[in-house]
Design a protein around this motif. Structure first.
Motif, mmCIF file in Angstrom:
data_model
loop_
_atom_site.group_PDB
_atom_site.id
_atom_site.type_symbol
_atom_site.label_atom_id
_atom_site.label_comp_id
_atom_site.label_asym_id
_atom_site.label_seq_id
_atom_site.Cartn_x
_atom_site.Cartn_y
_atom_site.Cartn_z
ATOM 1 N N THR A 21 0.831 -1.200 0.000
ATOM 2 C CA THR A 21 0.000 0.000 0.000
ATOM 3 C C THR A 21 0.866 1.251 0.000
ATOM 4 O O THR A 21 1.609 1.504 0.952
ATOM 5 N N THR A 22 0.801 2.024 -1.093
ATOM 6 C CA THR A 22 1.559 3.268 -1.198
ATOM 7 C C THR A 22 0.641 4.380 -1.680
ATOM 8 O O THR A 22 -0.434 4.122 -2.239
ATOM 9 N N GLU A 23 1.072 5.606 -1.483
ATOM 10 C CA GLU A 23 0.289 6.746 -1.951
ATOM 11 C C GLU A 23 0.191 6.773 -3.473
ATOM 12 O O GLU A 23 -0.752 7.330 -4.032
ATOM 13 N N GLU A 24 1.164 6.201 -4.137
ATOM 14 C CA GLU A 24 1.200 6.256 -5.602
ATOM 15 C C GLU A 24 0.445 5.110 -6.255
ATOM 16 O O GLU A 24 0.312 5.060 -7.477
ATOM 17 N N GLY A 25 -0.027 4.171 -5.475
ATOM 18 C CA GLY A 25 -0.744 3.045 -6.038
ATOM 19 C C GLY A 25 -0.404 1.763 -5.308
ATOM 20 O O GLY A 25 0.555 1.706 -4.533
ATOM 21 N N ARG A 26 -1.189 0.733 -5.566
ATOM 22 C CA ARG A 26 -0.967 -0.553 -4.910
ATOM 23 C C ARG A 26 0.048 -1.355 -5.721
ATOM 24 O O ARG A 26 -0.086 -1.523 -6.929
ATOM 25 N N LEU A 27 1.057 -1.864 -5.029
ATOM 26 C CA LEU A 27 2.144 -2.583 -5.674
ATOM 27 C C LEU A 27 1.863 -4.077 -5.722
ATOM 28 O O LEU A 27 1.238 -4.627 -4.803
#
Length: 385
Positions: A21-27
């Motif tokens: 879970t990241t601010e730029e999108g789910r990895l």
């Protein structure tokens, strides 16, 4: 024992979910685990990560590797100095196609070398049945532009002059590189064009840096934190170190994206990564090449970060990138390259189906391995326990 196993599995699953879970999108799980490991200094960024063999494999995808020879040597350059180089070549008399591979590392001392990129160099040699020569080049801040570019071109000239001695075919030369090395590969193509040779049949650019200018690029804004293995700070260090004078930022041999003339360059394969500050400039450079009549293929790998090809031993997307590049080189060597009529970025999805299940299983295995190394306390605090 069963309760312990279930608890360990739950902790591992929760940790992987958190890392995804990241601010730029789910990895994807594998990307998330590797990024967590690197950014928390659980493994070295120079790809010395060696998880259990049962999950790492050899990066060959099960294919047998041809026997190749390795040689280290020095190449003379302008000013009377020498640069280190390594060569991988097939056994036999050849003549074999030649690939000049320029390593990444922000043009700066301490960020990359022919040693840190040995796994890419070796894999391309093995998969493309080519001689791969990887020259080092003098680095900033001691050596500013145009030293790295001139060293790279000198290495190309050396390869042409000495090809017969190592069974190389000067009619089949490809240049390749990643990041800063991708910049040097395409810049070397420009220099060779402008100075009437050596002839280059193709160029392969992994997530290349294509401009030192301050231009609006969304990927540089969104992915600039450094979490995805390249930060805005490092990019500024590279610019300050390699191109300390502002006129250098506008030179076509530093910023090919803004070059006045890109015609006559070799056909290109440009590979970019979704989570990478350099994504947009690599794809814009591909579009400019196409507009100027240079045949180009462009692939964006989703769910991966800058430098993902360096992790090809443990990432399916990295293996796919190496395989795509090696296939392109083989096609160039056999005059079988095909290109789309219209410019388009081909999006490569993360592993699906059985490969996707395998990636997820390996991600959990690596996560468990890392949790065991780091200790439970660190991850308990991360999970808010």
């Amino acid at each position: 024992m069963l309760l312990v196993s279930v608890t360990a599995l739950a902790v591992t699953g929760a940790a992987v979910y958190l890392w995804q879970t990241t601010e730029e999108g789910r990895l994807p799980p594998k990307t998330a685990v590797i990024l967590h490991a690197v950014n928390n200094n659980l493994v070295d960024l120079d790809i010395e990560f060696n998880p259990p063999k049962i999950i790492s494999g050899d990066g060959s995808g099960g294919a047998s590797r041809p026997s190749i020879l390795k040689e280290s040597f020095q190449i003379p350059v302008q000013g009377g100095g020498d640069i280190p180089a390594v060569m991988y070549r097939p056994r036999g008399e050849g003549p074999f196609p030649i690939v000049m591979y320029y390593h990444g590392g922000a043009f700066l001392e301490g960020y990359g070398s022919i040693d840190t990129h040995d796994n890419i160099i070796r894999s391309i040699a093995s998969r493309s049945s080519s001689i791969v020569i990887a020259p080092g080049y003098r680095l900033a801040p001691e050596h500013v532009f145009p030293t790295a570019a001139e060293d790279s071109y000198s290495a190309l000239q050396w390869a042409e002059r000495n090809a017969e001695s190592f069974h190389g075919d000067i009619d089949r030369i490809t240049v390749a590189g990643d990041s800063a090395g991708g910049n040097l590969a395409t810049v070397t193509s420009q220099i060779a064009r402008d100075r009437s040779g050596p002839d280059i049949q193709a160029q392969v650019l992994f997530y290349p840096l294509t401009t030192f200018q301050d231009v609006p690029l969304a990927s540089r804004e969104v992915y600039d934190s450094g979490y995805y293995l390249l930060s805005r700070n490092v990019m500024y260090q590279a610019r300050d170190g390699y191109t300390p004078e502002e006129w250098m930022w506008d030179h076509p041999y530093t910023s090919p994206l803004q070059a006045d003339d890109l015609s006559g360059l070799p056909p290109a394969l440009i590979i970019t990564a979704e989570f990478d500050p350099l994504r947009d400039e690599g794809e814009q450079y591909a579009e400019r090449l196409h507009a100027e009549g240079v045949p180009v293929r462009t692939s964006r790998y989703r769910g991966v970060m800058h430098g993902f090809v360096s992790f090809h031993e443990v990432m399916q997307s990295g293996r796919s990138g190496i395989q795509e590049a090696s296939a392109f080189i083989r096609q160039a060597n056999n005059e079988q390259l095909l290109f789309p009529d219209e410019f388009a970025v081909q999006v490569k999805q993360p592993p699906q189906g059985i490969d996707g299940v395998k990636e997820q299983t390996e991600a959990f295995a690596i996560a468990a391995y890392l949790l065991g190394r780091a200790g439970a306390d660190i991850f308990s605090s991360e999970l808010g326990e």
